[in-house]
Write a protein that holds these residues in place. Structure first.
Motif, mmCIF file in Angstrom:
data_model
loop_
_atom_site.group_PDB
_atom_site.id
_atom_site.type_symbol
_atom_site.label_atom_id
_atom_site.label_comp_id
_atom_site.label_asym_id
_atom_site.label_seq_id
_atom_site.Cartn_x
_atom_site.Cartn_y
_atom_site.Cartn_z
ATOM 1 N N PHE A 72 -17.662 -34.371 14.413
ATOM 2 C CA PHE A 72 -18.253 -34.802 15.817
ATOM 3 C C PHE A 72 -18.639 -33.548 16.625
ATOM 4 O O PHE A 72 -19.487 -33.246 17.313
ATOM 5 C CB PHE A 72 -17.280 -35.837 16.518
ATOM 6 N N ILE A 73 -17.628 -32.372 16.412
ATOM 7 C CA ILE A 73 -17.843 -31.329 17.042
ATOM 8 C C ILE A 73 -19.124 -30.651 16.600
ATOM 9 O O ILE A 73 -19.765 -29.993 17.183
ATOM 10 C CB ILE A 73 -16.392 -30.346 16.534
ATOM 11 N N TYR A 74 -19.235 -30.571 15.141
ATOM 12 C CA TYR A 74 -20.360 -30.102 14.452
ATOM 13 C C TYR A 74 -21.931 -30.702 15.348
ATOM 14 O O TYR A 74 -22.753 -29.960 15.378
ATOM 15 C CB TYR A 74 -20.369 -30.133 13.045
ATOM 16 N N LYS A 75 -21.710 -32.010 15.490
ATOM 17 C CA LYS A 75 -22.959 -32.702 15.837
ATOM 18 C C LYS A 75 -23.121 -32.253 17.347
ATOM 19 O O LYS A 75 -24.414 -32.240 17.604
ATOM 20 C CB LYS A 75 -22.765 -34.050 15.623
ATOM 21 N N ALA A 76 -22.188 -31.958 17.972
ATOM 22 C CA ALA A 76 -22.179 -31.732 19.425
ATOM 23 C C ALA A 76 -22.609 -30.264 19.679
ATOM 24 O O ALA A 76 -23.524 -29.851 20.528
ATOM 25 C CB ALA A 76 -20.951 -32.048 20.190
ATOM 26 N N TYR A 77 -22.007 -29.426 18.774
ATOM 27 C CA TYR A 77 -22.462 -28.006 18.801
ATOM 28 C C TYR A 77 -22.592 -27.493 17.366
ATOM 29 O O TYR A 77 -21.848 -27.036 16.641
ATOM 30 C CB TYR A 77 -21.442 -27.278 19.418
ATOM 31 N N PRO A 78 -24.117 -27.737 16.810
ATOM 32 C CA PRO A 78 -24.070 -27.390 15.245
ATOM 33 C C PRO A 78 -23.937 -26.124 15.140
ATOM 34 O O PRO A 78 -23.731 -26.283 13.828
ATOM 35 C CB PRO A 78 -25.734 -27.402 15.607
ATOM 36 N N GLN A 79 -23.908 -24.999 15.968
ATOM 37 C CA GLN A 79 -23.547 -23.788 15.105
ATOM 38 C C GLN A 79 -21.998 -23.197 15.650
ATOM 39 O O GLN A 79 -22.163 -22.079 15.445
ATOM 40 C CB GLN A 79 -24.760 -22.869 15.742
ATOM 41 N N VAL A 80 -21.271 -24.267 15.882
ATOM 42 C CA VAL A 80 -19.847 -23.651 16.310
ATOM 43 C C VAL A 80 -19.295 -23.276 15.208
ATOM 44 O O VAL A 80 -18.374 -22.236 15.323
ATOM 45 C CB VAL A 80 -19.034 -25.032 16.718
ATOM 46 N N PHE A 81 -19.384 -23.456 14.019
ATOM 47 C CA PHE A 81 -18.595 -22.934 12.707
ATOM 48 C C PHE A 81 -19.225 -21.451 12.190
ATOM 49 O O PHE A 81 -18.650 -20.887 11.629
ATOM 50 C CB PHE A 81 -18.579 -23.838 11.594
ATOM 51 N N GLU A 82 -20.278 -21.150 12.772
ATOM 52 C CA GLU A 82 -21.263 -19.942 12.450
ATOM 53 C C GLU A 82 -20.816 -18.748 13.651
ATOM 54 O O GLU A 82 -20.647 -17.845 13.057
ATOM 55 C CB GLU A 82 -22.349 -20.246 12.259
ATOM 56 N N HIS A 83 -20.665 -19.371 14.828
ATOM 57 C CA HIS A 83 -20.258 -18.399 16.075
ATOM 58 C C HIS A 83 -18.859 -18.147 16.020
ATOM 59 O O HIS A 83 -18.467 -17.240 16.476
ATOM 60 C CB HIS A 83 -20.748 -19.074 17.262
ATOM 61 N N HIS A 84 -17.923 -19.193 15.379
ATOM 62 C CA HIS A 84 -16.654 -18.823 15.685
ATOM 63 C C HIS A 84 -16.039 -19.192 14.037
ATOM 64 O O HIS A 84 -15.488 -19.950 13.732
ATOM 65 C CB HIS A 84 -16.057 -19.779 16.538
ATOM 66 N N VAL A 85 -16.193 -18.238 13.360
ATOM 67 C CA VAL A 85 -15.927 -18.149 12.030
ATOM 68 C C VAL A 85 -14.334 -18.113 11.597
ATOM 69 O O VAL A 85 -13.586 -19.022 11.013
ATOM 70 C CB VAL A 85 -16.730 -17.316 11.112
ATOM 71 N N ARG A 86 -13.781 -16.941 12.231
ATOM 72 C CA ARG A 86 -12.467 -16.705 11.930
ATOM 73 C C ARG A 86 -11.585 -17.439 12.302
ATOM 74 O O ARG A 86 -10.508 -18.129 11.752
ATOM 75 C CB ARG A 86 -12.121 -15.281 12.376
ATOM 76 N N SER A 87 -11.682 -18.115 13.637
ATOM 77 C CA SER A 87 -10.552 -18.951 14.205
ATOM 78 C C SER A 87 -10.512 -20.201 13.369
ATOM 79 O O SER A 87 -9.432 -20.604 13.282
ATOM 80 C CB SER A 87 -10.985 -19.077 15.782
ATOM 81 N N PRO A 88 -11.499 -20.977 13.269
ATOM 82 C CA PRO A 88 -11.306 -22.187 12.712
ATOM 83 C C PRO A 88 -10.602 -22.057 11.294
ATOM 84 O O PRO A 88 -9.617 -22.976 10.853
ATOM 85 C CB PRO A 88 -12.712 -22.692 12.346
ATOM 86 N N LEU A 89 -10.992 -21.353 10.375
ATOM 87 C CA LEU A 89 -10.543 -21.142 9.088
ATOM 88 C C LEU A 89 -9.242 -20.602 8.996
ATOM 89 O O LEU A 89 -8.041 -21.150 8.466
ATOM 90 C CB LEU A 89 -11.138 -20.104 8.352
ATOM 91 N N LEU A 90 -8.668 -19.607 10.281
ATOM 92 C CA LEU A 90 -7.337 -19.509 10.391
ATOM 93 C C LEU A 90 -6.396 -20.551 10.643
ATOM 94 O O LEU A 90 -5.407 -20.668 10.415
ATOM 95 C CB LEU A 90 -7.146 -18.171 11.411
ATOM 96 N N PHE A 91 -7.146 -21.351 11.802
ATOM 97 C CA PHE A 91 -6.335 -22.352 12.189
ATOM 98 C C PHE A 91 -6.198 -23.470 10.827
ATOM 99 O O PHE A 91 -5.024 -23.834 10.636
ATOM 100 C CB PHE A 91 -7.132 -23.397 13.307
ATOM 101 N N PHE A 92 -7.206 -23.889 10.244
ATOM 102 C CA PHE A 92 -6.954 -24.825 9.082
ATOM 103 C C PHE A 92 -5.894 -24.282 8.078
ATOM 104 O O PHE A 92 -4.924 -24.923 7.608
ATOM 105 C CB PHE A 92 -8.312 -24.970 8.324
ATOM 106 N N SER A 93 -5.784 -22.766 7.931
ATOM 107 C CA SER A 93 -4.889 -22.186 6.865
ATOM 108 C C SER A 93 -3.453 -22.041 7.361
ATOM 109 O O SER A 93 -2.596 -21.954 6.616
ATOM 110 C CB SER A 93 -5.474 -20.983 6.364
ATOM 111 N N SER A 94 -3.446 -22.278 8.681
ATOM 112 C CA SER A 94 -2.034 -22.111 9.226
ATOM 113 C C SER A 94 -1.167 -23.468 9.331
ATOM 114 O O SER A 94 -0.232 -23.258 9.241
ATOM 115 C CB SER A 94 -2.268 -21.446 10.499
ATOM 116 N N THR A 95 -2.062 -24.306 9.456
ATOM 117 C CA THR A 95 -1.343 -25.759 9.681
ATOM 118 C C THR A 95 -0.316 -26.135 8.491
ATOM 119 O O THR A 95 0.575 -26.611 8.822
ATOM 120 C CB THR A 95 -2.170 -26.916 9.803
ATOM 121 N N PRO A 96 -0.669 -25.748 7.317
ATOM 122 C CA PRO A 96 0.575 -26.077 6.219
ATOM 123 C C PRO A 96 1.607 -25.195 6.573
ATOM 124 O O PRO A 96 2.867 -25.803 6.221
ATOM 125 C CB PRO A 96 -0.235 -25.718 4.876
#
Length: 310
Positions: A72-96
């Motif tokens: 849903f986020i990607y559909k609303a902001y198509p390039q969100v994962f390209e403009h903010h690469v480090r933060s999402p991947l760090l977030f996903f890898s920190s949750t475990p």
């Protein structure tokens, strides 16, 4: 990818694929690690077989919800994962790390009355890590040809299958090791040691991914700009339609129901082996892990024979 740009693009793509594969394997390790002793875990806090199934499957359910939210986020902001690469991947890898830490806290300090909800909450937090698959695949889609992206997806599925089999095997090995170290088969100590091992594994995984992100993320913006021509050949971003929402939500429902079915079968199998056949928990972990691992060679054989079978 274009040979002229193969240098930095190949390096970025390699790191992204490594991160995706590492997290895909890890989240499946955490998914199946608890299978052999999930029933004992449930009984230790006054719950039963139904709770043990929930305890296994909650991780995948949380992962499915996270992927849906990411879509849903990607559909609303198509390039969100390209403009903010480090933060999402760090977030996903920190949750475990957080989720395993919560489970370790429950094992060590929490009272039985408050343990059931906290354990499920910890498993949910771990499951959020599954959202990395959506982010890494969307980023790789900008850097790879369709064939390369398909190869990466198959590789990621293979790593996930490997993680499914490794989880119960690690549980069996850890239980044997901690039993010999402690000189007894005290279930509480072994569960605490297992939770501590999972927390350490999650922390090491997070550290490795942080190092990888620090090395290549600064150059990712320029690499993605150079990949614009490739993206245009693959098709531009499409607006979400009612049909696409229905398809994605249906797929999420399928994945969620599949998690419950698989968890139910795994929990029931472990319970039967323990109750009816008096198998020790390490032997159950070895049997379940070997069975899950046996699916991986067949996947490779089918992939190799697919041209002949089509």
């Amino acid at each position: 990818c274009s040979p002229a740009r193969s240098g930095e693009r190949t390096e970025v793509k390699f790191h992204l694929q490594q991160i995706g594969n590492m997290l895909e394997m890890s989240v499946n390790v955490w998914f199946t690690f608890v299978i052999p002793d999930s029933l004992d875990e449930a009984r230790s806090i006054g719950e039963g077989a139904v709770y043990s199934g929930w305890y296994i499957s909650t991780l995948k359910v949380a992962g499915s919800v996270t992927c849906l939210f990411a879509w849903f986020i990607y559909k609303a902001y198509p390039q969100v994962f390209e403009h903010h690469v480090r933060s999402p991947l760090l977030f996903f890898s920190s949750t475990p790390v957080v989720g395993c830490g919560i489970i370790l806290y429950v094992q060590a300090f929490s009272t039985p009355g408050g343990s059931a909800a906290l354990l499920l909450f910890g498993r949910c937090i771990i499951g959020i890590c599954a959202g990395q698959a959506f982010a890494t695949e969307k980023l790789c889609a900008r850097l790879c040809t369709p064939d390369e992206l398909m190869a990466f997806s198959m590789e990621r599925v293979g790593m996930g299958t490997l993680g499914l089999g490794i989880g119960p095997l690690l549980n069996a090995g850890a239980r044997e090791l901690f039993t010999k170290i402690s000189g007894s088969s005290d279930g509480a100590f072994i569960r605490q040691a297992g939770a501590a091992s999972c927390t350490m594994y999650a922390a090491v995984t997070f550290s490795l991914i942080s190092v990888k992100l620090r090395r290549f993320v600064v150059d990712l913006g320029s690499v993605l700009q150079k990949a614009d021509k490739m993206q245009s050949s693959q098709g531009s971003f499409r607006e979400a339609t009612a049909e696409s929402y229905i398809v994605v939500c249906s797929c999420i429902c399928y994945v969620t129901s599949r998690a419950f079915v698989v968890a139910g079968l795994e929990a029931a199998t472990s319970m039967i082996l323990e109750e009816e056949y008096a198998w020790p928990l390490p032997k159950i972990g070895l049997a379940v892990g070997a069975t899950l691992l046996s699916a991986d060679p067949w996947r490779h054989l089918l992939a190799r024979w697919r041209p002949a079978l089509s």
